[in-house]
Design a protein around this motif. Structure first.
Motif, PDB file in Angstrom:
ATOM      1  N   SER A 104       0.812  -1.217   0.000  1.00 16.60           N
ATOM      2  CA  SER A 104       0.000   0.000   0.000  1.00 16.60           C
ATOM      3  C   SER A 104       0.851   1.275   0.000  1.00 16.60           C
ATOM      4  CB  SER A 104      -0.975  -0.032   1.192  1.00 16.60           C
ATOM      5  OG  SER A 104      -1.798   1.100   1.195  1.00 16.60           O
ATOM      6  N   PRO A 105       1.866   1.378   0.878  1.00 18.39           N
ATOM      7  CA  PRO A 105       2.682   2.595   0.797  1.00 18.39           C
ATOM      8  C   PRO A 105       3.425   2.725  -0.522  1.00 18.39           C
ATOM      9  CG  PRO A 105       3.013   1.498   2.903  1.00 18.39           C
ATOM     10  CD  PRO A 105       2.219   0.571   2.052  1.00 18.39           C
TER      11      PRO A 105
ATOM     12  N   ILE B   2       0.543  -1.907  -7.174  1.00 22.03           N
ATOM     13  CA  ILE B   2      -0.797  -2.385  -7.497  1.00 22.03           C
ATOM     14  C   ILE B   2      -0.754  -3.871  -7.851  1.00 22.03           C
ATOM     15  CG2 ILE B   2      -0.949  -1.846  -9.970  1.00 22.03           C
ATOM     16  CD1 ILE B   2      -3.787  -0.771  -9.304  1.00 22.03           C
ATOM     17  N   ALA B   3       0.348  -4.307  -8.458  1.00 22.03           N
ATOM     18  CA  ALA B   3       0.467  -5.741  -8.766  1.00 22.03           C
ATOM     19  C   ALA B   3       0.421  -6.543  -7.468  1.00 22.03           C
ATOM     20  CB  ALA B   3       1.761  -6.009  -9.526  1.00 22.03           C
TER      21      ALA B   3
ATOM     22  N   THR C   2      -5.465  -0.352 -13.442  1.00 21.87           N
ATOM     23  CA  THR C   2      -4.237  -0.996 -13.915  1.00 21.87           C
ATOM     24  C   THR C   2      -3.979  -0.642 -15.374  1.00 21.87           C
ATOM     25  OG1 THR C   2      -4.912  -2.810 -12.510  1.00 21.87           O
ATOM     26  CG2 THR C   2      -3.010  -3.176 -13.896  1.00 21.87           C
ATOM     27  N   ALA C   3      -5.035  -0.619 -16.184  1.00 19.57           N
ATOM     28  CA  ALA C   3      -4.860  -0.269 -17.589  1.00 19.57           C
ATOM     29  C   ALA C   3      -4.318   1.147 -17.701  1.00 19.57           C
ATOM     30  CB  ALA C   3      -6.189  -0.385 -18.325  1.00 19.57           C
ATOM     31  N   ALA C   4      -4.840   2.059 -16.893  1.00 17.54           N
ATOM     32  CA  ALA C   4      -4.364   3.442 -16.944  1.00 17.54           C
ATOM     33  C   ALA C   4      -2.883   3.512 -16.579  1.00 17.54           C
ATOM     34  CB  ALA C   4      -5.179   4.309 -15.990  1.00 17.54           C
ATOM     35  N   ILE C   5      -2.480   2.754 -15.560  1.00 19.66           N
ATOM     36  CA  ILE C   5      -1.081   2.795 -15.131  1.00 19.66           C
ATOM     37  C   ILE C   5      -0.176   2.201 -16.205  1.00 19.66           C
ATOM     38  CG2 ILE C   5       0.548   1.926 -13.424  1.00 19.66           C
ATOM     39  CD1 ILE C   5      -1.776   2.016 -11.393  1.00 19.66           C
ATOM     40  N   LEU C   6      -0.606   1.070 -16.787  1.00 20.68           N
ATOM     41  CA  LEU C   6       0.213   0.420 -17.816  1.00 20.68           C
ATOM     42  C   LEU C   6       0.378   1.326 -19.025  1.00 20.68           C
ATOM     43  CD1 LEU C   6      -1.009  -3.285 -17.709  1.00 20.68           C
ATOM     44  CD2 LEU C   6       1.267  -2.388 -17.131  1.00 20.68           C
ATOM     45  N   ALA C   7      -0.734   1.876 -19.509  1.00 20.72           N
ATOM     46  CA  ALA C   7      -0.652   2.751 -20.675  1.00 20.72           C
ATOM     47  C   ALA C   7       0.196   3.973 -20.352  1.00 20.72           C
ATOM     48  CB  ALA C   7      -2.061   3.167 -21.106  1.00 20.72           C
ATOM     49  N   GLY C   8       0.087   4.455 -19.133  1.00 23.13           N
ATOM     50  CA  GLY C   8       0.864   5.619 -18.733  1.00 23.13           C
ATOM     51  C   GLY C   8       2.355   5.327 -18.728  1.00 23.13           C
TER      52      GLY C   8
END
Ligand code: HEM
Ligand code: SF4
Ligand code: SF4
Lengths: 241, 526
Positions: A53-54, A107-108, A136-142
């Motif tokens: 979490s942190p 997040i993983a 997760t999709a937003a983070i990956l694409a980012g």
């Protein structure tokens, strides 16, 4: 992409998103103040959460700051401050890659924990699952765009995405600017809009409960019963110490 | 001087038989809901013992309560505001469910659905978190009546060099615990959202459920671990001091149902302006006396004037004058606070048990009621007295000895009276009392009736019909069952009475689930 589809995606959708986001938050606050919580799962499992979490949240905070800087501050401002193109991209790569990787790793681990810890999985709703997919999709694409921008210097989003983004707030969204960006940027932006649109209706609302006023209030809080739904009394609650 | 009233409780530990009636009636009233299966607002611990949650008194581990910083100012032991904010994403100081216990139910359904067979079917335990079969390994009172090894008891470890007590030295008593409704509550101080508050009318500490955002800082902040996290709603919950009852002059459920009739409720007036300074007393031994010095004498005209100024109603002043709690705490110094060294200024006080001493005297073949024997034993029995001091006075044996000597004087004085002998006046005098005091103590401790034990003023304006009940029709489609749109228990909160009502109806009409005495749905989570 045909003209009207572009108009729809880059001119209509942003406003729709903002509208849903703002009204959604207001509605949720009025309808569901009780459900506005972190829905913490620490009681069930703490060993993985303590790391995940942190790492996720601190990574994310840096990512958010990065977005604010990258999207809101025009290039000629940073140049006027004496920051050269290569300096800017160097720091964006370092900070962005570290923060992005932390967020992704976090997040993983969070998702792994959620799937493998019995009680945590049981407490995961369909709503949560959908939210995790979009997030997760937003983070990956980012992360993909960070790599493209900085590692290969292929494209400078500060000439495409950022002007479009700033345009939204002065009611002059420049669809042509963003359509000039390569597809990973457009994908990330589209997913970002989706994330904002679902934000008020997911557990993510806890971000808007961030207790920023805590450092400024007295430790002990007194409240009068009348302030909590009872009939008024003559006494007023004194301020705590 | 800023006069504030506090409804406080005193428990007379000599009378507790450890029956857990208080815990069960409290649970039935407040925590018979999903999400708080593991929660006991009232729990009864065997001392010496680990307590609930396990070893909660070990503040080196849990860091609850307050400490003094280098400049001698109060600071939450877990760190100041900024430090806590940095640790908001996950708190290593929060107990996990295993430190309480994993709640379970039994698979009652098999009892009714099992096919006919030679052996009777068995209701196997099921985890209430996962619904999976489980092994019951720990519970809220697992070491009941010295049923386990008491040596992990953090208080015992402080006082006894040899970790295990020899059989001859063994002693035991029960310690019922609720939230202390502290004057300086560290739970309130820890809540980043300001959802926790101390009510200015009666000092009851409550969680505003609409403001709680689930940061869980209060759980770690409370050194008594009397705030619990509802894992279904994601909110903190705690003992409410049965405020809906107290508001109308009724005692709390735990007091009302106590088999030993050992609980006393009454009003104390205190000076809120001096709380912070008293809680910051440099020496831990001084904290008990510092807290005593906060209590104001309601018969003092100056105090009464200040109380009226502060808007305290006349009936509260009157109740404060008649307060049984005030007699036990201030007048006779019989009751002592639990762990004053946490610096929260707790307001549920305890009359320490004389029984370990009486038992030791009687066990050695002497007369356990005889004043001389008892006085001698109070001086000689090091471990029970320092153990009690470790619980009630931050380790200072003197206040404990005084309370025990007074209890011993009460015994021998009243025995003389009952046997028709002339009581020896020196017995009372030796511990600073008069025969009149002793008889008043006897009256309050042994005979006191309901309205003497519970002196609770009712000046609140009438609320009319309880609000909750009015909206029961708004909840169709089974409120409190299953989850709201945004996860467990989102949407409008379901008032407890309605949830219980529907839970009851569900149990009565359900085909598939057997009866569960504690109103749990028997299917585990969900
Ligand atoms: C500064 C503001 C924020 C604070 C103080 C905060 C705090 C928290 C806390 C305390 C938890 C509960 C962890 C647990 O005990 O289970 C949590 C969970 C979570 N937060 Fe945040 N958060 C913030 C912002 C955000 C943002 C902006 C996002 C994403 C857009 C986010 C995404 C999540 C997710 C996905 C979880 C669930 C983790 C899991 O259990 O799988 N948070 N957050
Ligand atoms: S005992 Fe009660 S009032 Fe005191 S800190 Fe704990 S929860 Fe708060
Ligand atoms: S009901 Fe009374 S006697 Fe029984 S355990 Fe509770 S406090 Fe002790």
């Amino acid at each position: 992409m045909s003209g009207w589809a572009e108009t729809a995606l880059w001119i209509v959708t942003p406003y729709l998103t903002l509208l849903i986001f703002a009204l959604g938050l207001v509605w949720r606050f009025r309808y569901d103040r009780f459900g506005w919580t972190t829905r913490s799962s620490q009681l069930y499992e703490h060993q993985l959460l303590r790391i995940a979490s942190p790492v996720f949240h601190f990574g994310l905070l840096f990512v958010i700051v990065g977005h604010v800087v990258g999207l809101l501050i025009p290039e000629h401002w940073t140049r006027a401050m004496g920051i050269t193109e290569s300096m800017y991209h160097m720091s964006a790569l370092v900070v962005g890659a570290i923060a992005g990787t932390c967020t992704l790793a976090g997040i993983a681990l969070l998702i792994y924990r959620r799937r493998t810890t019995g009680p945590v999985f049981m407490a995961t709703t369909a709503n949560d699952k959908a939210m995790y997919v979009v997030l997760t999709a937003a983070i990956l694409a980012g992360l993909l765009t960070t790599l493209l921008t900085s590692a290969f210097g292929e494209h400078d989003y500060r000439h495409t995405v950022s002007p479009w983004f700033r345009g939204i707030f002065v009611f002059q969204p420049d669809a042509a600017a963003i359509t000039a960006a390569p597809w990973p940027y457009r994908l990330h932006t589209a997913i970002g809009m989706l994330l904002l649109a679902i934000f008020p209706f997911t557990r993510l609302v806890h971000a808007f409960a961030a207790p920023l006023t805590y450092p400024f209030r007295p430790y002990i809080v007194y409240r009068s019963r009348s302030a909590t739904g009872g009939p008024p009394l003559t006494r007023r609650a004194p301020r705590g110490w | 001087m800023r006069v504030m009233p506090q409804v406080a409780m005193v428990m007379n530990l000599d009378k507790c038989i450890g029956c857990h009636t208080c815990s069960v009636t409290c649970k039935q009233t407040w925590t018979n809901r999903p999400g708080v299966e593991y929660v006991w607002f009232n729990n009864v611990e065997t001392r010496p013992g680990q307590g609930y949650p396990r070893r909660y008194e070990d503040q080196r581990r849990w860091r609850g309560g307050w400490e003094l910083d280098a400049k001698g100012r109060l600071r939450p032991k877990a760190g100041g505001r900024l430090r806590r904010m940095l640790g908001i994403f996950a708190s290593p100081l929060m107990p996990s469910i295993q430190d309480y216990y994993e709640p379970w139910t039994y698979d009652y359904e098999t009892l009714t659905t099992a096919p006919l067979s030679e052996h009777s079917p068995v209701a196997a335990p099921r985890s209430l978190l996962t619904g999976e079969p489980t092994q019951v390994r720990w519970g809220a009172n697992w070491d009941d009546s010295l049923g386990g090894d008491p040596s992990p008891d953090p208080v015992l470890a402080e006082v006894s060099d040899q970790v295990r007590l020899s059989f001859e030295q063994a002693f035991m008593f029960f310690l019922p615990r609720i939230c202390e409704h502290c004057l300086n509550p560290s739970c309130v101080a820890s809540c980043p959202s300001g959802a926790l508050y101390k009510r200015s009318e009666d000092g009851i500490v409550l969680v505003d459920q609409d403001r709680c955002r689930g940061w869980r800082m209060c759980v770690t902040g409370c050194p008594y671990k009397k705030i619990y996290f509802n894992h279904k709603t994601g909110k903190a919950e705690k003992c409410t001091f049965c405020f809906p009852r107290v508001e109308v002059g009724l005692p709390t459920v735990c007091s009302e149902t106590c088999v030993g009739r050992l609980r006393y409720l009454g009003v104390l007036l205190y000076d809120a302006d001096r709380v912070a300074a008293a809680a910051a007393a440099p020496r831990e031994h001084d904290l008990y006396r510092a807290q005593l010095s906060l209590f104001l004498d309601p018969s003092d005209p100056e105090v009464a004037a200040a109380a009226r100024e502060a808007g305290i109603p006349e009936s509260w002043l009157e109740a404060a004058r008649r307060s049984p709690v005030r007699d036990l705490i201030v007048r006779w110094r019989l009751a002592l606070p639990l762990h004053p060294e946490y610096r929260t200024m707790p307001m549920v006080w305890y009359i320490p048990p004389l029984s370990p001493v009486v038992d030791a005297v009687a066990g050695s073949g002497h007369d356990g009621e005889h004043g001389g024997n008892l006085f001698g034993a109070i001086e000689a029995l090091r471990i029970p007295v320092s153990y009690l001091a470790g619980l009630f006075t931050a380790g200072d044996p003197e206040p404990v000895r005084l309370a025990l000597r007074r209890l011993a004087a009460l015994r021998s004085h009243m025995r003389a009276v009952n046997l028709g002998e002339e009581p020896d006046p020196s017995i009372a005098a030796e511990c600073g009392l008069t025969a009149g005091d002793i008889e008043a103590m006897y009256r309050l401790l042994a005979l006191a009736r309901y309205d003497e034990r519970y002196v609770i003023p009712t000046t609140y304006e009438a609320r009319g019909p309880v609000e909750e009940a009015g909206c029961s029709l708004d909840y169709d489609g089974g409120p409190g069952m299953g989850s709201g749109a945004f996860g467990e228990a989102s949407g409008r909160p379901v008032p407890v009475s309605i949830e219980s009502f529907h839970g009851l109806r569900r149990r009565q009409t359900s085909e598939t689930i057997g009866p569960d005495p504690l109103n749990w749905d028997g299917k585990g989570a969900g």
